[in-house]
Design a protein around this motif. Structure first.
Motif, PDB file in Angstrom:
ATOM      1  N   MET A  18       4.273  -0.379  -0.906  1.00 49.30           N
ATOM      2  CA  MET A  18       3.643   0.135   0.295  1.00 49.30           C
ATOM      3  C   MET A  18       3.740  -0.873   1.449  1.00 49.30           C
ATOM      4  O   MET A  18       3.544  -2.067   1.255  1.00 49.30           O
ATOM      5  N   SER A  21      -0.140   2.838   4.843  1.00 50.32           N
ATOM      6  CA  SER A  21      -0.727   4.029   4.238  1.00 50.32           C
ATOM      7  C   SER A  21      -1.786   4.562   5.197  1.00 50.32           C
ATOM      8  O   SER A  21      -2.814   3.918   5.414  1.00 50.32           O
ATOM      9  N   GLY A  46      -4.798   8.386  -0.523  1.00 50.67           N
ATOM     10  CA  GLY A  46      -3.739   8.056   0.422  1.00 50.67           C
ATOM     11  C   GLY A  46      -2.523   8.943   0.255  1.00 50.67           C
ATOM     12  O   GLY A  46      -1.739   8.753  -0.670  1.00 50.67           O
ATOM     13  N   PRO A  49       1.902   7.792   2.786  1.00 49.66           N
ATOM     14  CA  PRO A  49       2.481   6.502   2.416  1.00 49.66           C
ATOM     15  C   PRO A  49       3.842   6.264   3.071  1.00 49.66           C
ATOM     16  O   PRO A  49       4.578   7.196   3.373  1.00 49.66           O
ATOM     17  N   GLY A 108      -1.200   6.383  -1.888  1.00 51.20           N
ATOM     18  CA  GLY A 108      -0.622   5.184  -1.302  1.00 51.20           C
ATOM     19  C   GLY A 108      -1.588   4.086  -0.923  1.00 51.20           C
ATOM     20  O   GLY A 108      -1.159   3.067  -0.386  1.00 51.20           O
ATOM     21  N   ALA A 133       4.342   6.676   8.177  1.00 56.06           N
ATOM     22  CA  ALA A 133       3.162   7.161   7.468  1.00 56.06           C
ATOM     23  C   ALA A 133       2.553   8.353   8.206  1.00 56.06           C
ATOM     24  O   ALA A 133       2.210   9.370   7.593  1.00 56.06           O
TER      25      ALA A 133
END
Length: 326
Positions: A18, A21, A46, A49, A108, A133
């Motif tokens: 990641m 996020s 999340g 991501p 995420g 994201a």
């Protein structure tokens, strides 16, 4: 906050490191304990991501994904064989086996995440990870709703709600050639709407929205409406002109009307569910080509160890959009 073991990719899967996020308004259904569609204390949250491929599982060739690739993620996957999956709409899978990040699959808000390689989409080099994201859900949801509405060029579009999704709709629709009227009850959000391309703004807490939109459109009403707040659906029907089209993307979003009162308007009313993987890629390419300021949607950047504070802030819904950066 909970500790989980680092995931490992299986056949056909990739491990994504990641980099960003995003925090999405629908996260608050889980945060407040009001979600009726899955999730739980043991599901990492999340669903916006974005990051880079850290490792690949068996069967993932370089043509599919390679370590170091900058990627967005389409946060659903299904059977991969039905017509919906094959056309980029796994959230509508006919196989009855839809997987969704943060609902029944780990999301995420963690340093690493495993997803099927087929969910990956390239992140244009000119876009930041946090832009990728946002396009994964919030900004992408606005794009999906606008695509449902059809050709925007030369139309007058009212965007109800100027939170992160509404601001995305204002920004994208303006770039697509619409005259955008931004509506909200928060003056700070309306100021931001002006900066994101709204031609005019209306504070519906201070004026009669029907009268205001009528005045701005010469009595015709709006050609199009994008409802993003989930609470202004009645306003959508107040401002929509004859032959108008309205798309409702805000949740929970109850919509009601008496046919005898509105049938002569010849309206088209519709909903939109995020966007397809194909349109997610197109949205990213459009944002990159037009150099649109998606990064500016974010008013707060958090580290993961600030998650409790971040969601206390986000729960108030008085500011913009937050993102965790890694």
């Amino acid at each position: 906050m909970k500790e989980f073991p680092d995931p490992q990719p299986g056949p056909g899967e990739v491990l994504v490191r990641m980099r960003a996020s995003g925090m999405c308004g629908s996260d608050l259904h889980f945060y407040r304990g009001t979600a009726s569609f899955g999730g739980g204390a043991d599901i990492i949250q999340g669903h916006e991501p974005c990051g880079e491929v850290h490792a690949v599982g068996p069967g993932v060739t370089p043509e599919i994904a390679s370590v170091g690739d900058r990627v967005m993620i389409h946060h659903y996957w299904g059977c991969n064989t039905c017509d919906h999956c094959r056309s980029g709409w796994p959230q509508m899978c006919d196989g009855g086996n839809v997987h969704t990040l943060c609902i029944d699959e780990p999301g995420g808000h963690a340093p690493y995440m495993v997803v099927p390689a087929r969910t990956l989409l390239p992140l244009p080099d000119s876009l930041s990870y946090k832009a990728g994201a946002a396009i994964g859900c919030g900004t992408g949801t606005a794009w999906g709703g606008l695509k449902r509405l059809g050709d925007l060029g030369g139309t007058t579009l009212v965007v109800l709600g100027q939170g992160p999704v509404g601001l995305s709709g204002t920004m994208l629709a303006s770039a697509l050639g619409a005259r955008v009227i931004g509506v909200d009850i928060n003056s700070t959000r309306l100021d931001r709407a002006n900066r994101f391309g709204a031609s005019e703004v209306v504070n519906s807490a201070e004026v009669d929205i029907r009268e205001a939109i009528s005045e701005l459109t010469g009595g015709k009403g709006a050609d199009l409406v994008l409802e993003t707040s989930g609470v202004a659906n009645g306003d959508a029907l107040k401002v929509l002109g004859k032959w108008g089209r309205a798309c409702f993307i805000g949740l929970p979003g109850p919509v009601s009307f008496k046919t005898e009162e509105i049938f002569r308007n010849q309206w088209t009313l519709m909903t939109s569910w995020t966007l397809s993987s194909i349109e997610q890629r197109r949205c990213a390419e459009f944002v990159a080509a037009r150099k649109l300021p998606v990064d500016d949607l974010f008013t707060k950047i958090w580290s993961l160890d600030q998650a409790a504070e971040a969601y206390e802030w986000f729960d108030k819904q008085t500011d913009g959009k937050g993102v965790f950066e890694f």
